[in-house]
Design a protein around this motif. Sequence first.
Motif, PDB file in Angstrom:
ATOM      1  N   VAL A  16       0.848  -1.179   0.000  1.00  0.00           N
ATOM      2  CA  VAL A  16       0.000   0.000   0.000  1.00  0.00           C
ATOM      3  C   VAL A  16       0.884   1.229   0.000  1.00  0.00           C
ATOM      4  O   VAL A  16       1.773   1.372   0.842  1.00  0.00           O
ATOM      5  CB  VAL A  16      -0.924   0.014   1.244  1.00  0.00           C
ATOM      6  CG1 VAL A  16      -1.756   1.277   1.271  1.00  0.00           C
ATOM      7  CG2 VAL A  16      -1.794  -1.216   1.251  1.00  0.00           C
ATOM      8  N   VAL A  17       0.659   2.112  -0.956  1.00  0.00           N
ATOM      9  CA  VAL A  17       1.427   3.347  -1.037  1.00  0.00           C
ATOM     10  C   VAL A  17       0.726   4.387  -0.179  1.00  0.00           C
ATOM     11  O   VAL A  17      -0.449   4.685  -0.381  1.00  0.00           O
ATOM     12  CB  VAL A  17       1.532   3.835  -2.505  1.00  0.00           C
ATOM     13  CG1 VAL A  17       2.313   5.135  -2.589  1.00  0.00           C
ATOM     14  CG2 VAL A  17       2.150   2.758  -3.356  1.00  0.00           C
ATOM     15  N   ARG A  18       1.441   4.898   0.813  1.00  0.00           N
ATOM     16  CA  ARG A  18       0.849   5.886   1.710  1.00  0.00           C
ATOM     17  C   ARG A  18       0.619   7.194   0.979  1.00  0.00           C
ATOM     18  O   ARG A  18       1.479   7.676   0.256  1.00  0.00           O
ATOM     19  CB  ARG A  18       1.750   6.155   2.904  1.00  0.00           C
ATOM     20  CG  ARG A  18       1.593   5.163   3.991  1.00  0.00           C
ATOM     21  CD  ARG A  18       2.266   5.730   5.243  1.00  0.00           C
ATOM     22  NE  ARG A  18       1.942   4.957   6.384  1.00  0.00           N
ATOM     23  CZ  ARG A  18       0.922   5.207   7.208  1.00  0.00           C
ATOM     24  NH1 ARG A  18       0.146   6.221   6.993  1.00  0.00           N
ATOM     25  NH2 ARG A  18       0.696   4.464   8.253  1.00  0.00           N
TER      26      ARG A  18
END
Length: 97
Positions: free
Chosen positions: A68-70
Amino acid sequence: LEEEALEQKPWAMKGEVTADSRPVNSLLHATLDYSAGSKPVPVATEEATEELETLIRKRVAEELFDDVVRRTIPVEKRTKTASEALSQEKPKEGLAE
């Protein structure tokens, strides 16, 4: 037919029934028919486990981890914190003003 319709129905056929309007412990002997509100739990079989392990091994080999890319919220779009939003000072103007 008419007399049968006018007879007193058993408590289980009356719809919503409170504990006062049915005999004590009568619910223990009743057969209740209801539909489950959730999906049944999948059965873990050898085939399903093998498929899952194969999929995991394939993703690890291809390095597809679905990380998951913040997201960062820009400073101008950030909302005030609770301490900034709530002031303890009395307002200088009244409600009528």
